[in-house]
Design a protein around this motif. Structure first.
Motif, PDB file in Angstrom:
ATOM      1  N   ALA A 224       4.018   5.480  -1.838  1.00  0.00           N
ATOM      2  CA  ALA A 224       4.729   6.718  -2.135  1.00  0.00           C
ATOM      3  C   ALA A 224       5.820   6.992  -1.101  1.00  0.00           C
ATOM      4  CB  ALA A 224       3.742   7.869  -2.207  1.00  0.00           C
ATOM      5  N   TYR A 225       5.431   6.811   0.176  1.00  0.00           N
ATOM      6  CA  TYR A 225       6.415   7.079   1.226  1.00  0.00           C
ATOM      7  C   TYR A 225       7.569   6.066   1.173  1.00  0.00           C
ATOM      8  CZ  TYR A 225       3.796  10.737   3.581  1.00  0.00           C
ATOM      9  OH  TYR A 225       3.173  11.912   3.890  1.00  0.00           O
ATOM     10  N   THR A 226       7.241   4.837   0.796  1.00  0.00           N
ATOM     11  CA  THR A 226       8.295   3.824   0.669  1.00  0.00           C
ATOM     12  C   THR A 226       9.275   4.215  -0.428  1.00  0.00           C
ATOM     13  OG1 THR A 226       6.766   2.101   1.418  1.00  0.00           O
ATOM     14  CG2 THR A 226       8.757   1.378   0.255  1.00  0.00           C
ATOM     15  N   LEU A 227       8.677   4.677  -1.561  1.00  0.00           N
ATOM     16  CA  LEU A 227       9.523   5.109  -2.666  1.00  0.00           C
ATOM     17  C   LEU A 227      10.391   6.298  -2.253  1.00  0.00           C
ATOM     18  CD1 LEU A 227       7.041   4.823  -5.674  1.00  0.00           C
ATOM     19  CD2 LEU A 227       8.990   3.328  -5.161  1.00  0.00           C
ATOM     20  N   ILE A 228       9.772   7.225  -1.531  1.00  0.00           N
ATOM     21  CA  ILE A 228      10.530   8.393  -1.060  1.00  0.00           C
ATOM     22  C   ILE A 228      11.648   7.952  -0.098  1.00  0.00           C
ATOM     23  CG2 ILE A 228      10.375  10.526   0.286  1.00  0.00           C
ATOM     24  CD1 ILE A 228       7.519  10.820  -0.816  1.00  0.00           C
ATOM     25  N   TRP A 229      11.278   6.970   0.769  1.00  0.00           N
ATOM     26  CA  TRP A 229      12.285   6.461   1.727  1.00  0.00           C
ATOM     27  C   TRP A 229      13.450   5.799   0.996  1.00  0.00           C
ATOM     28  CZ3 TRP A 229      13.845   1.428   2.888  1.00  0.00           C
ATOM     29  CH2 TRP A 229      14.665   1.301   4.001  1.00  0.00           C
ATOM     30  N   LEU A 230      13.068   5.032  -0.044  1.00  0.00           N
ATOM     31  CA  LEU A 230      14.125   4.362  -0.802  1.00  0.00           C
ATOM     32  C   LEU A 230      15.014   5.368  -1.511  1.00  0.00           C
ATOM     33  CD1 LEU A 230      12.173   1.339  -2.345  1.00  0.00           C
ATOM     34  CD2 LEU A 230      13.964   1.254  -0.585  1.00  0.00           C
ATOM     35  N   ASN A 279      17.413  17.974  -0.062  1.00  0.00           N
ATOM     36  CA  ASN A 279      16.777  16.696  -0.388  1.00  0.00           C
ATOM     37  C   ASN A 279      15.533  16.470   0.468  1.00  0.00           C
ATOM     38  OD1 ASN A 279      16.633  14.227  -1.773  1.00  0.00           O
ATOM     39  ND2 ASN A 279      17.534  13.181  -0.004  1.00  0.00           N
ATOM     40  N   GLU A 280      15.693  16.789   1.737  1.00  0.00           N
ATOM     41  CA  GLU A 280      14.543  16.634   2.643  1.00  0.00           C
ATOM     42  C   GLU A 280      13.392  17.553   2.239  1.00  0.00           C
ATOM     43  OE1 GLU A 280      15.866  17.312   6.574  1.00  0.00           O
ATOM     44  OE2 GLU A 280      17.154  15.519   6.656  1.00  0.00           O
ATOM     45  N   MET A 281      13.732  18.825   1.939  1.00  0.00           N
ATOM     46  CA  MET A 281      12.681  19.782   1.555  1.00  0.00           C
ATOM     47  C   MET A 281      12.006  19.371   0.248  1.00  0.00           C
ATOM     48  SD  MET A 281      14.569  23.399   2.508  1.00  0.00           S
ATOM     49  CE  MET A 281      13.210  24.351   1.860  1.00  0.00           C
ATOM     50  N   LEU A 282      12.834  18.915  -0.696  1.00  0.00           N
ATOM     51  CA  LEU A 282      12.270  18.487  -1.969  1.00  0.00           C
ATOM     52  C   LEU A 282      11.371  17.274  -1.777  1.00  0.00           C
ATOM     53  CD1 LEU A 282      12.147  18.732  -5.037  1.00  0.00           C
ATOM     54  CD2 LEU A 282      14.198  17.308  -5.165  1.00  0.00           C
ATOM     55  N   THR A 283      11.839  16.344  -1.003  1.00  0.00           N
ATOM     56  CA  THR A 283      11.052  15.144  -0.735  1.00  0.00           C
ATOM     57  C   THR A 283       9.717  15.492  -0.072  1.00  0.00           C
ATOM     58  OG1 THR A 283      13.077  13.855  -0.492  1.00  0.00           O
ATOM     59  CG2 THR A 283      11.055  12.908   0.419  1.00  0.00           C
ATOM     60  N   LYS A 284       9.798  16.393   0.918  1.00  0.00           N
ATOM     61  CA  LYS A 284       8.588  16.801   1.628  1.00  0.00           C
ATOM     62  C   LYS A 284       7.619  17.511   0.705  1.00  0.00           C
ATOM     63  CE  LYS A 284       7.134  19.411   5.698  1.00  0.00           C
ATOM     64  NZ  LYS A 284       7.584  20.241   6.839  1.00  0.00           N
ATOM     65  N   GLU A 285       8.170  18.411  -0.133  1.00  0.00           N
ATOM     66  CA  GLU A 285       7.318  19.172  -1.058  1.00  0.00           C
ATOM     67  C   GLU A 285       6.621  18.253  -2.054  1.00  0.00           C
ATOM     68  OE1 GLU A 285       7.726  22.774  -4.353  1.00  0.00           O
ATOM     69  OE2 GLU A 285       9.378  22.344  -2.975  1.00  0.00           O
ATOM     70  N   ILE A 286       7.386  17.279  -2.545  1.00  0.00           N
ATOM     71  CA  ILE A 286       6.799  16.316  -3.494  1.00  0.00           C
ATOM     72  C   ILE A 286       5.687  15.525  -2.820  1.00  0.00           C
ATOM     73  CG2 ILE A 286       7.268  14.218  -4.802  1.00  0.00           C
ATOM     74  CD1 ILE A 286      10.064  15.375  -5.366  1.00  0.00           C
ATOM     75  N   ALA A 287       5.971  15.100  -1.602  1.00  0.00           N
ATOM     76  CA  ALA A 287       4.980  14.308  -0.871  1.00  0.00           C
ATOM     77  C   ALA A 287       3.713  15.119  -0.603  1.00  0.00           C
ATOM     78  CB  ALA A 287       5.586  13.803   0.435  1.00  0.00           C
ATOM     79  N   GLU A 288       3.881  16.356  -0.148  1.00  0.00           N
ATOM     80  CA  GLU A 288       2.721  17.203   0.157  1.00  0.00           C
ATOM     81  C   GLU A 288       1.897  17.497  -1.089  1.00  0.00           C
ATOM     82  OE1 GLU A 288       1.457  18.236   2.935  1.00  0.00           O
ATOM     83  OE2 GLU A 288       2.963  17.244   4.165  1.00  0.00           O
ATOM     84  N   ARG A 289       2.626  17.758  -2.205  1.00  0.00           N
ATOM     85  CA  ARG A 289       1.910  18.086  -3.444  1.00  0.00           C
ATOM     86  C   ARG A 289       1.097  16.887  -3.926  1.00  0.00           C
ATOM     87  NH1 ARG A 289       5.231  20.978  -8.057  1.00  0.00           N
ATOM     88  NH2 ARG A 289       5.192  22.547  -6.406  1.00  0.00           N
TER      89      ARG A 289
END
Length: 962
Positions: A224-230, A279-289
């Motif tokens: 998941a984090y790799t996908l988010i990083w990409l 983008n950062e906030m959205l990414t973080k929110e998606i990851a946390e959820r």
């Protein structure tokens, strides 16, 4: 131009630098989040393991406390549950049930150890109870447990660690065991006191499954984090290219837009920054959820597995409206079984709707307290009841970190029913001493039975095999009321015949009716439960309960419960009946002794009175110069007194024969109508003298009135009843007769006399009771006539009773079997005619031998036979009688006294019969207590007459044979 170009180059460098920096920052941030997430995931794994360990520890602790509160419990002895040698000094370590099963005591520590051993074979976790002071070698601590126990002595309240066991990681948790009062029963001899730490319970949770799940989660997170990083990198590259493109466009147009270039760059930069931040906030929110959802799913699956596999009942609730109510979110199989309801029926519903009794039970308030405070609570054993279920429950209520309420509870109904059964048996046993009689005892039994089942309709039926009836000393029912009932084709009789319990609903009853084994009696109940009462292996009755409304009021558990109680009910009822019978026998003995004392006092009066008349007027007859009228008057008094005393003696003889069982029945032909006519004629003079009227009312034609019965006893019964009617009637009339009812004749004697008090109408048939009536005024009699009549009626197969109103008169009834005599209608008439002809014919003078040792009797016999005798010879013993008979062969008749000195009449008669079979020998005797007639006839006598000898009867007897 050069300036613009430099500016363009500078801006391009800055954009490139910003792009590289964004890539570096984005990569570092994603890496940091991934590392942090991995650490958090590992901590969560350990917390879940600890939660499972704590849950199991609290369940073990609850189980141990429960077992300790009862001092342990008993189990059947087998290879796994041999009697504990460490409890050898404990009283009642081993017991034997009423069914012969051997049980041994299992103390709390041993039961917990056995439970942990069982869990270790069924589930992944293991538990171990241990101590530094051991009783059992199985409880020796390992190294880690030993260090933990030492920590407890230093004040630690909990020790946890992750260790390697056989090459595998294991989470271990240990908490101390605190000595309680109930623990001292087994551990007091080790020196422990209440509050001491006497050991601990360790829980070991293998981490293989947790770590495997953690690795899967970690791998998924990395992806998941790799996908988010990409995605972030793509965004940066796209933005980078956009910025470069815009920079080129800006460079080419900078000549015209130089003044606005700075503003445009600023705006682009600001917009880019905002985009990056979003983008950062959205990414973080998606990851946390995603992380939260994943962890929640893992936890839910884990908890659900534990809940569904545990041996306890578990229900999970979601608070509604600020703890005002609670909605089901989980309901495990054990709870489904205990509450007899499926999980699907409760899920999503409010607890107060599914279990309406929870508020009155008190558990709802506990839910609210735990919901508000977060503190776990123990709700002790209580009885829960609503319109669907009823049972005993023990609850432990917790609040999860999610805010949900968990109720872990046990259905202890069977244990409580067993305890109640023991208590009920004990109370029934004691009720024998506290109850007044059998009825009061059974009433107390009903109260005890109602503690475990519906006993609002309850009865005990004792079986009378001879009469095929049930005697019901206690019948408590909302619709019926029986004291005695026929047994044939009843549910109770079915239980008696089979010797087994019966739970009969409508279908069972219908089947028994179709098979002809049941006939409807009384009101019909929805369900009936009956259990046999046995005494020494013999069924003596039935204890039964029934319900008119609910067909499911009783179950097979109630059958077993009532069977368990029935043994003690049988014993208690039998003991109470024996007590009552002994008490009644004592009362009767005391009453009989009192009545006999009164009777003897009365007999003294009754015998002395006629004796006074006889002796007194006999002395007056010796006076000189008596007129013929005075002599006749004195003679009449002597005759009346003698008759009266003879009647008393005859009554005494009859009652003695009855009590000795010597009274026999002699069935002959009897013309009932002629008996009535004769009795009317016999009592007519006495009735006329009292200015009364007397009527006889035959109930059958003469041709149908000849029956087979004991004529003498029928005559005696009617004589006694008519005599009493004449005695106690001063004005009015007397009527007697009979009617035919079915296969019996019902006789009656009716008078208009003084009547009988209501409270004496049953007692008058008892022997000697006349002597105990203080208000009988001057009425004569020994009080034996009615008791003799009752005995004769019983012997003839009938019954006797009275209806009377004091001051208005009485009507006595009795019955005898109607057995008509066919083609023999004139027998009695012919006999009467023959007697009359015999009385009328003249008799020739005869030679008589009087064998009598009493001079007075000899003189009396000589005087009354003088008119028919030619010669009279005398003998005062049997030897002399033989000599006289041999010396005077002209003797025609011998009057033989059976009791004489030297040789009695029986021996003398036998000797005479050896040489002469035809001589008429009439026996005379004062014996009256045995079968005198049969004895004398067996000795060889022609006939028999009893003393005192009546002149007319003797002359009539002589004329019969001469």
């Amino acid at each position: 131009m050069s300036k613009q170009f430099n500016l363009f180059n500078t801006l391009t460098k800055q954009i490139n630098l910003f792009g590289l920096l964004s890539i570096f920052i984005w990569t570092g941030m994603i890496t940091a989040f991934a590392v942090r997430s991995t650490e958090t995931l590992h901590k969560t794994t350990l917390r879940l393991a600890k939660k499972e360990a704590e849950t199991q520890w609290f369940m073990d602790e609850s189980y141990r406390k429960w077992a300790a509160s009862y001092g342990g419990f008993y189990v059947p002895v087998d290879s796994k549950t041999l009697p504990s040698p460490y409890l050898s000094k404990v009283k009642h370590r081993d017991i034997i049930t009423t069914y012969g099963d051997t049980l041994t005591l299992i103390n709390p520590a041993r039961s917990l150890r056995m439970l942990n051993e069982f869990n270790s074979t069924k589930y992944s976790f293991t538990g171990h109870i241990t101590s530094l002071k051991l009783l059992r070698p199985e409880n020796i601590p390992d190294d880690w447990e030993h260090r933990a126990l030492l920590s407890f002595e230093k004040g630690a309240t909990e020790v946890e660690d992750v260790v390697k066991d056989n090459g595998k990681l294991v989470y271990r948790l240990m908490k101390p065991l605190i000595t309680q009062k109930s623990c001292l029963k087994c551990h007091g001899r080790q020196g422990y006191k209440v509050g001491d730490i006497r050991g601990g319970v360790s829980i070991s949770i293998p981490l293989d499954e947790y770590l495997a799940s953690e690795k899967k989660t970690e791998k998924a997170k990395i992806i998941a984090y790799t996908l988010i990083w990409l995605l972030g990198m793509i965004g940066i590259v796209v933005a980078w290219k956009i910025f470069n493109k815009k920079n080129k466009l800006l460079a080419s147009a900078r000549q015209d837009l130089q003044n606005s270039n700075s503003m445009l760059e600023k705006r682009v930069t600001e917009r880019t920054n905002r985009l990056n931040q979003s983008n950062e906030m959205l990414t973080k929110e998606i990851a946390e959820r995603k992380k939260a959802e994943f962890i929640l799913k893992i936890n839910e699956e884990r908890y659900k597995g534990i809940i569904m596999s545990t041996a306890s009942c578990i229900a999970v609730y979601e608070p509604v409206d600020g703890c005002s109510n609670f909605k089901f979110v989980e309901f495990n199989p054990m709870a489904e079984k205990a509450e007899n309801i499926s999980r699907d029926e409760v899920m999503g519903k409010l607890v107060s709707d599914v279990f309406p009794g929870v508020i009155d039970f008190g558990l709802f308030e506990v839910f609210q307290q735990v919901c508000k405070t977060g503190k776990p609570q123990h709700f002790p054993i209580g009885i829960y009841q609503d319109n669907r279920i009823k049972g005993y429950r023990e609850n432990y209520v917790y609040k999860l970190s999610s805010g949900e309420i968990v109720a872990v509870y046990q259905d202890v109904t069977e244990r409580k029913r067993h305890e109640l059964a023991q208590e009920i048996v004990y109370n029934i046993s004691n009720a024998v001493n506290s109850s007044k009689n059998v009825e009061d005892l059974i009433a107390q039994i009903q109260q005890e039975v109602s503690k475990v089942m519906d006993a609002s309709n309850f009865y005990v039926a004792l079986y009378d095999e001879k009469a095929d009836t049930f005697l019901m000393p206690y019948y408590y029912d909302e619709k019926d009321n029986f004291t005695v009932a026929p047994a044939k084709n009843t549910l109770s009789k079915f239980v008696i015949k089979t010797g087994k319990s019966l739970l009969a609903n409508s279908d069972v009853k219908k089947k028994l009716e179709q098979e002809g084994k049941l006939t409807r009696q009384g009101s019909r109940s929805k369900v009936w439960l009956g259990v046999p009462l046995k005494s020494e292996g013999i069924v003596i009755g039935v204890v039964a309960v029934q319900n008119y409304v609910d067909e499911n009021a009783y179950t097979t558990k109630d059958v077993k419960m009532l069977e368990f109680i029935a043994d003690q009910i049988s014993i208690s009822i039998q003991r109470k009946k024996n007590e009552d019978e002994l008490r009644e026998a004592l009362n009767k003995a005391e009453e009989a002794d009192r009545l006999k004392s009164a009777f003897l006092a009365n007999m003294s009066h009754e015998i002395r009175t006629p004796m006074n008349g006889i002796l007194g007027f006999a002395a007056l007859l010796k006076e000189p110069d008596l007129s013929g009228e005075e002599i006749q008057k004195y003679t009449d008094v002597i005759q009346i007194s003698g008759d009266r005393m003879l009647n008393i003696i005859n009554n005494l003889i009859d009652i003695s024969k009855i009590e000795a069982g010597q009274m026999k029945i002699y069935i002959t032909s009897c013309n009932v109508n002629e008996q009535l006519q004769y009795l009317k004629m016999m009592f007519f003079p006495e009735v006329e003298k009292k200015q009364l009227t007397i009527h006889s009312v035959p109930g059958l034609p003469d041709t149908e009135s000849i029956i087979k019965t004991d004529t003498e006893k029928l005559y005696a019964i009617l004589t006694n009843l008519i005599k009493n009617a004449v005695k106690y009637t001063h004005e009015g009339s007397i009527e007697f007769g009979y009617i035919k009812k079915a296969d019996a004749l019902q006789f009656y004697v009716k008078d208009t006399g003084i009547g009988i008090p209501k409270n004496r109408q049953e007692a008058i048939f008892d022997r000697f009771v006349q002597a105990d009536i203080e208000d009988r005024q001057v009425y004569e009699g020994a009080g034996l006539g009615l008791s003799i009549s009752k005995a004769f009626v019983d012997m003839l197969g009938g019954r006797i009773w009275v209806e009377s109103i004091e001051g208005e008169g009485s009507k006595f009834y009795f019955t005898i079997p109607y057995i008509p005599v066919s083609n023999d209608n004139n027998t009695s008439g012919m006999a009467l005619q023959s007697d009359k002809q015999m009385n009328d014919k003249s008799v020739k003078k005869v030679n008589i031998l009087i064998a009598e040792d009493e001079p007075v009797s000899t003189s009396y016999l000589a005087e009354i036979t003088k008119a028919i005798s030619n010669k009279i010879y005398y003998a005062d013993n049997g030897v002399t009688a033989l000599e006289q008979f041999e010396k005077h062969p002209d003797i025609d008749l011998i009057l033989m006294d059976m009791k004489m000195p030297v040789m009695n009449g029986f021996e003398a008669t036998k000797k005479i019969r050896e040489t002469n079979k035809d001589i008429v020998i009439i026996a005379q005797t004062a014996y009256a207590l045995k079968n005198d007639r049969e004895k004398t006839l067996a000795a060889g006598c022609t006939d028999y007459i009893a003393k005192p000898v009546n002149k007319d009867e003797l002359i009539k007897l002589i004329k019969k044979y001469i």
